[in-house]
Structures are given as C-alpha cells and as structure tokens.
Design a protein around this motif. Structure first.
Motif, PDB file in Angstrom:
ATOM      1  N   ILE A  15       0.483   5.579  -4.025  1.00 57.71           N
ATOM      2  CA  ILE A  15       0.514   5.517  -2.560  1.00 57.71           C
ATOM      3  C   ILE A  15      -0.905   5.524  -2.007  1.00 57.71           C
ATOM      4  O   ILE A  15      -1.236   4.758  -1.090  1.00 57.71           O
ATOM      5  CB  ILE A  15       1.344   6.679  -1.988  1.00 57.71           C
ATOM      6  N   LYS A 104       9.084   7.934   4.505  1.00 57.96           N
ATOM      7  CA  LYS A 104       9.087   7.201   3.240  1.00 57.96           C
ATOM      8  C   LYS A 104      10.498   6.716   2.930  1.00 57.96           C
ATOM      9  O   LYS A 104      11.466   7.412   3.227  1.00 57.96           O
ATOM     10  CB  LYS A 104       8.611   8.104   2.097  1.00 57.96           C
ATOM     11  N   PRO A 105      10.634   5.564   2.286  1.00 59.31           N
ATOM     12  CA  PRO A 105       9.592   4.568   1.988  1.00 59.31           C
ATOM     13  C   PRO A 105       9.160   3.853   3.271  1.00 59.31           C
ATOM     14  O   PRO A 105       9.957   3.662   4.173  1.00 59.31           O
ATOM     15  CB  PRO A 105      10.287   3.607   1.025  1.00 59.31           C
TER      16      PRO A 105
END
Length: 253
Positions: A15, A104-105
């Motif tokens: 990430i 997230k995502p």
C-alpha cells in the motif's frame, strides 16, 4: 508539489509503495513512509508535515490510539485509511482528531483527491483564495472589526492569528475546524445546508460527506458552547441547516 511534505503510515508495504508511486506522479516529491504509530509520532516530532495518511489497523498502537498523540505535535490534516465501514468507527476517527477517511479497498486516485482537498484548506498559500471565495459568496458582516476579529462575547475568533479564544483563554483548534468556524463567523445568522458547508469549506473538489460536516460542527460546539448538547451559538434549524447566531449584543472590537 513544491514545499509540501506528506507522511504515509501503513504496515503494508504494498500500500505504501502504491500510494507513493501515484503521489509522485502527481508531483508530490517530499513523501516519507513509516509502518507503525510510534514511528509516525517520532517523524512528526522531527519534521513538519502538511498532511498525514494514517492507517487505523497498525501493529502496536492503532491509528486511533496514536492520533491524539500526533495532535500534540502537529496540526496537519489527518486522512484515515480504514477497513471498518460502520458510522461509529468513522465518527471515532473524527473524535480523536482525524479530518477525513477512505475505506479500504480504495482507489489510490481517491486518496490523492482527498489529500489535495485537505491541503487546499491547510496550506497558508491557499488561505487568501479561500477567503476571496468566501467574500464572493456573501459580504462579511459589517459588525466585525476590519482586523479580522469576530467577537461573540463568550468566544472570539482571530482570523489573522488563526486563533480561537474562549472566555479569554486560547483553545486549540485543528485547521478544518477553525476554517469552518471562521466561515460561520463571516456569515452570521445565515443558514447553510451540510452540502453547502462542505462545498464552501472543504472545496468543490471534495467528496461530500454529511458525517464529516456533522462531526466538525460537534467539535466546534465542544469548544465554543457552555453546554454543547444545548447550543446557543451554533444552532441547527430543523430541516434547513446550521447557522451561527449573532444577536447584535456582541462587543465590537
């Protein structure tokens, strides 16, 4: 972007790499990355950042736990990354000092858009354009002094100093909370919907979120109201929106 420093905090290297790659393409050239809350606190103690992207689920102390400590050393806007989707979790993030969140995502371009929106409210170089936009929207009340001091008796907002004083004492105020309060001070007794407030304070490029406005209004009330649960200054006009009440008895400075 020149002279803009970002701090990315996440324990997932993938990430961090993805966000840094996208941000570099958007010309953000000063980007630091850390993987724990403790490392983020150390980084903020040694360097000034203009925006912090903070994951909630971190090893050791979580993002929610470390955020109040970050607020002791920086007033930079904090964008939470969270896998939690309930309103309670989101509101908790705002309550501990966060300014926005992404679930997230996520699409990394959404993170970039939210960072730019936060920076637009935070960077001093942008302050004049924000004030000019507000002036176009409605003329500033003539009761307020030209020095930019808005006096409501119990509290005063000092625009040029970026300071809120309540009963004579300086009160800490995160950048976006101060900007929202200042906007209300410049437009007393006028009702604004949540969407209008988001557009005017967060910016037209921001992604509207009613919870964000409500939480920031609550954070203002915690500072200026004697009893935040029964506000007399920043009030809700049922079905219409919010307004900052100016009775005409305030002391002009």
């Amino acid at each position: 972007m020149d002279h803009v420093s970002l701090l990315l905090v996440d324990d997932e290297q993938a990430i961090l790499h993805m966000l840094k790659t996208v941000l570099l393409k958007e010309q953000f050239l000063d980007i630091d990355t850390v993987t724990t809350g403790e490392a983020a606190l150390k980084a903020c103690s040694n360097k000034t950042y203009h925006c912090i992207v903070l994951d909630i689920m971190l090893p050791g102390r979580s993002g929610l736990e470390i955020c109040p400590f970050l607020r002791q050393v920086t007033d930079a806007p904090i964008l939470f990354l969270t896998a939690k989707t309930t309103d309670y979790d989101k509101l908790t993030g705002f309550a501990v000092g966060g300014d926005d969140y992404v679930v997230k995502p996520f699409n990394p371009l959404e993170v970039v858009a939210r960072i730019k929106s936060l920076l637009n409210r935070y960077l001093p170089s942008k302050a004049s354009s924000v004030q000019q936009n507000n002036q176009k929207y409605v003329k500033t009340s003539s009761r307020n002094a030209p020095q930019g001091i808005y006096n409501y008796g119990r509290f005063q907002v000092h625009e040029l100093a970026g300071e809120l004083r309540v009963e004579g004492k300086a009160v800490t105020c995160p950048a976006l909370v101060f900007q929202l309060l200042l906007f209300f001070c410049k437009h007393p007794n006028r009702i604004f919907t949540k969407s209008e407030l988001y557009e005017r304070v967060w910016g037209s490029e921001a992604i509207s979120d009613d919870n964000t406005v409500m939480v920031h209004i609550h954070r203002i009330r915690e500072r200026i109201e004697a009893d935040p649960s029964n506000p007399i200054f920043l009030v809700n006009v049922r079905g219409l929106g919010y307004k900052l009440v100016q009775t005409g008895s305030e002391v002009q400075t």
